[in-house]
Scaffold this active site. Structure first.
Site, short mmCIF file in Angstrom:
data_model
loop_
_atom_site.label_atom_id
_atom_site.label_comp_id
_atom_site.label_asym_id
_atom_site.label_seq_id
_atom_site.Cartn_x
_atom_site.Cartn_y
_atom_site.Cartn_z
N GLY A 143 0.83 -1.19 0.00
CA GLY A 143 0.00 0.00 0.00
C GLY A 143 0.86 1.24 0.00
O GLY A 143 2.07 1.20 -0.26
N GLY A 144 0.25 2.39 0.30
CA GLY A 144 0.97 3.64 0.25
C GLY A 144 2.13 3.69 1.22
O GLY A 144 3.21 4.20 0.90
N VAL A 148 0.86 -5.32 2.84
CA VAL A 148 -0.43 -5.93 3.15
C VAL A 148 -0.29 -7.44 3.05
O VAL A 148 0.27 -7.97 2.08
CB VAL A 148 -1.52 -5.43 2.18
CG1 VAL A 148 -2.87 -6.02 2.56
CG2 VAL A 148 -1.60 -3.90 2.21
N LYS A 163 -2.41 -4.78 7.30
CA LYS A 163 -1.46 -3.82 6.74
C LYS A 163 -0.47 -3.41 7.82
O LYS A 163 -0.85 -2.98 8.91
CB LYS A 163 -2.19 -2.58 6.22
CG LYS A 163 -1.30 -1.59 5.49
CD LYS A 163 -2.15 -0.49 4.85
CE LYS A 163 -1.31 0.47 4.04
NZ LYS A 163 -2.14 1.50 3.37
N ASP A 264 -6.28 9.59 -3.70
CA ASP A 264 -5.49 8.62 -4.48
C ASP A 264 -6.40 7.59 -5.13
O ASP A 264 -6.15 6.39 -5.09
CB ASP A 264 -4.46 7.94 -3.58
CG ASP A 264 -3.32 7.31 -4.39
OD1 ASP A 264 -3.13 7.71 -5.55
OD2 ASP A 264 -2.64 6.41 -3.86
#
Length: 774
Positions: A143-144, A148, A163, A264
């Site tokens: 993820g950002g 995950v 996450k 996003d």
């Protein structure tokens, strides 16, 4: 059965023999004879405060030594309940295995560890597999700010997505704050198109002086992201793309209502489930109206899907920035191309975003409607003031395209338009409904109930839109008469009223209506009801072999003929199978309950809409116990064999779907009035086919397998796993669920697996209730 043993001598010279039980306590020493003298050992080897593998580590020289399996059990990486389900002799062999690689290979072969877990253990990093109450099973993606993983709760055994903030970011207090802000933001959002946050926490470091491990837990959603979906299957049809992005827009509207701007929105952050539901994830860059964590001059988001104003002022954007990302994602879904392809350095890409022109969908797919092209362009307008003002407005604009179908090619005969009869004494209402239906429907009007009844007697309709307050014959009496005079199949009926209280409208369904709507209604509300009713009519009509129509043909009485006949057949076949040991006692009573529970949990959309119809579900539940009737052809010695089947025996077992399917098909042909027998034949023939095409007897794949067979395949496997077999013990409920949900990729319909996971506890109650009655 004891797992391992140790022999030695006491300080008095007596022979001692200790045994380690499967729970790793030390058994009472057995009496042994040495040189004719009978001796007795001490009661138990203890450390005082710890037991199990810790005791083994403190044993005297020559005593029980720790092994890889014992260490994994002690740490919790290997689950005790799954370990206890293994045969005693297997536990003993694995517990004594000192070679780490051999032990890990054996555990993977038994599906007790994943390859990812085994690799972590080999690398000496087994502690990283445990995080709070969760076990990490395998990585899913990045993820950002974090990694995950697919994981599960160690006690509830619930599969989740977990996450973890990357170690590189974990020491940054500002990013840590943003990470938990994301978790709190998502936890507040309760929406079917947003991946839910279930838990969050912070664990101590893996190494002295290292950063704490921070994580949050989300629902585990099956499927692939939108980018992977398009890459694997090409551009989506208009109705599919519009429906997915409409769902995303509705999710964004909910986030904006809570003051959150995602910032996003892009295809990798839109999950697509097997039943075409969209799920928005990764709120890691979300901006809250009351908090701001963005550093001035920092670029936030993915440039290719970023609104121009976000490039310049990421901390000042509002929900219209997400509307831009929505349009860019729709562009990719329709064309298979990025709207702003990467190229050159970052500054060049930013410049193109700020000063370039808006790409057009019809440049790549000229056959698409011009109004859709204009809609996408408006979503991606560089000026936020010219975009749709909100995500909710964008969702409403997308709604008409959800039912879009391409026009027939010149010279090709398209499908007939649905025929709709609108019965209302108010000509303005009739004109309004006709305008809403447009050219896609053949619309006929009637001014009152008697006029409408005459039109129904003289022609065939797919849908009747009926008002309650009409002269000469009101809506309730009209509906009652339609059941008598309409030629089969009876049309769907949408009941409408402006005076009957809303809480009373539901009772009208008992009189024969299929749905109701209260006047005045909005266009989206009305059109969604019409599309839903016609979809139900088409899907259920295909099952019943009547072309269109939600009900069985008039010459078939499901309750009196089809249901009774198939129930008696299934009960008799199942009782015979119980007698010869092909299935377990009580199987005939449990299977229909499983079927009804799973049918109720499946999303009633697309092909699965049939599972919303009580007639079909009733036939399916009553036919299901007959699916293994072909097992009566398998020799009893083969059914009860404990060892591995030889080739002849294996072929005999694999022939039973063909035998059972042909037997039931012949019965169905001889008695066409018993509709349920044909359903039973489909189930018997197809319940060993696999979703990935590797099943038998015909190697059918995906939706080629009849829906009834796909559903019964799953419920029958669950029951079989819970029952003892000559070649294995009965599995616990959590273990059986794990086998179906996590350890059988490609075997079952993923929509059914997802539904099963949501109501698995009902299956456990059904099984236990049956066991108690026995």
């Amino acid at each position: 059965m004891l797992c391992s043993g140790w022999r030695g001598r006491s300080r008095f010279g007596r022979a001692l023999e200790f045994s380690v039980r499967p729970d790793f306590s030390i058994a009472q020493p057995r009496r042994t004879k040495r040189r004719g003298a009978e001796v007795r050992g001490v009661n138990q080897l203890r450390n005082g405060t710890r037991s199990g593998p810790a005791d083994a580590r403190r044993a005297p020289p020559g005593g029980p030594q720790p092994t890889p399996v014992l260490d994994l059990l002690s740490s919790g990486v290997l689950l005790r309940e799954e370990w206890d389900e293994l045969p005693a002799e297997v536990r003993a062999e694995l517990a004594a295995q000192a070679d780490t690689n051999a032990a890990l290979t054996a555990l993977m072969g038994r599906h007790l560890l994943t390859r990812f877990q085994a690799d972590a253990v080999r690398a000496g990093d087994s502690a990283s597999l445990l995080l709070g109450h969760y076990r990490l099973l395998e990585p899913l993606g990045r993820g950002g700010m974090g990694l995950v993983y697919r994981a599960e709760h160690r006690h509830l055994r619930r599969p989740v997505a977990l996450k973890v903030l990357t170690e590189r970011h974990a020491g940054d207090a500002r990013l840590s704050s943003r990470f938990f802000l994301e978790a709190r933001a998502v936890a507040r959002l309760q929406h079917p198109n947003i991946v839910s946050c279930l838990d969050a926490g912070r664990e101590g470091p893996l190494r002295p002086g290292g950063p704490a491990r921070e994580y949050y837990v989300m629902d585990l959603v099956p499927g692939a992201d939108l980018q992977a979906t398009v890459a694997g299957g090409g551009p989506l049809p208009v109705h599919r793309a519009a429906d997915l992005l409409r769902q995303v827009a509705e999710a964004l509207a909910e986030a904006h209502r809570h003051g959150l701007v995602h910032r996003d929105i892009k295809p990798p952050n839109i999950l697509v489930t097997p039943d075409w539901k969209a799920k928005v994830l990764d709120f890691g860059l979300a901006r809250h109206s009351a908090q701001e964590l963005t550093e001035p001059g920092v670029l936030i988001g993915s440039v290719g899907y970023m609104a121009p104003e976000q490039v310049e002022h990421p901390s000042r954007v509002d929900g219209r920035a997400d509307v831009f990302g929505l349009g860019a994602s729709l562009f990719l879904a329709l064309t298979g191309r990025d709207p702003f392809p990467a190229g050159g350095d970052l500054m060049a890409m930013v410049a193109r975003r700020l000063h370039g022109t808006v790409p057009r969908v019809r440049e790549h797919r000229p056959e698409l409607p011009a109004e859709l092209d204009a809609l996408v362009a408006k979503l991606m307008d560089p000026d936020p003031g010219r975009r749709f003002p909100s995500a909710a407005a964008a969702a409403a604009a997308l709604l008409p395209f959800v039912s879009y179908r391409p026009p027939a090619r010149a010279g090709a005969a398209g499908p007939p338009r649905p025929r709709v009869l609108v019965i209302d004494d108010d000509p303005d209402v009739r004109a309004y409904v006709r305008a809403l239906l447009g050219d896609g429907y053949e619309c006929v009007e009637a001014a009152d109930g008697r006029d409408g009844l005459g039109r129904v007697e003289g022609g065939r309709f797919d849908l009747l839109v009926v008002d309650q307050e009409m002269p000469r014959l009101d809506g309730s009496k009209f509906i009652a008469r339609v059941q008598q005079v309409a030629a089969p199949p009876v049309p769907m009926i949408l009941y409408m009223s402006g005076r009957v209280p809303t809480e009373s409208l539901g009772g009208l369904l008992l009189g024969g209506a299929d749905d109701f709507i209260r006047k005045p209604f909005t266009p989206p509300e009305f059109l969604s009801r019409v599309r839903g009713l016609l979809a139900r009519r088409g899907e259920l009509g295909r099952h019943h072999g009547s072309g269109t129509g939600s009900r069985p043909p008039a010459d078939v009485a499901p309750d009196a003929t089809a249901s009774t006949a198939v129930a008696l057949l299934a009960q008799g076949a199942c009782r015979l199978a119980e007698e010869v040991g092909a299935v377990d006692r009580g199987y005939h009573a449990r299977i229909p309950q499983y079927v009804r529970a799973l049918a109720a949990a499946v999303p009633h959309t697309g092909a699965y809409v049939r599972l919303s119809h009580p007639v079909f579900v009733d036939l399916l539940a009553k036919a299901a116990p007959a699916h293994d009737v072909g097992m009566l052809s398998v020799p009893p010695d083969t059914l009860s064999k404990r060892g591995r089947l030889d080739e002849t025996e294996r072929l005999a077992v694999q022939a039973h779907p063909t035998v059972g399917g042909h037997l039931l098909a012949r019965l169905a042909a001889a008695h066409p009035e018993a509709v349920g027998v044909a359903v039973a034949a489909d189930i018997a023939k197809g319940h060993h086919e696999r979703w990935d095409g590797t099943g038998y007897p015909d190697g059918l794949r995906g939706e080629q397998i009849p829906l009834a067979a796909r559903l019964v395949a799953l419920v029958s496997v669950y029951d079989a796993l819970r029952c003892r077999r000559p070649y294995r013990p009965a599995l616990s409920h959590p273990r059986a669920v794990r086998v179906i949900v996590a350890e059988s990729p490609g075997q079952f319909d993923p929509v059914l697996v997802y539904a099963f996971g949501s109501i698995a506890d009902q299956f456990d109650r059904i099984f236990l209730a049956g066991a108690e009655r026995l």
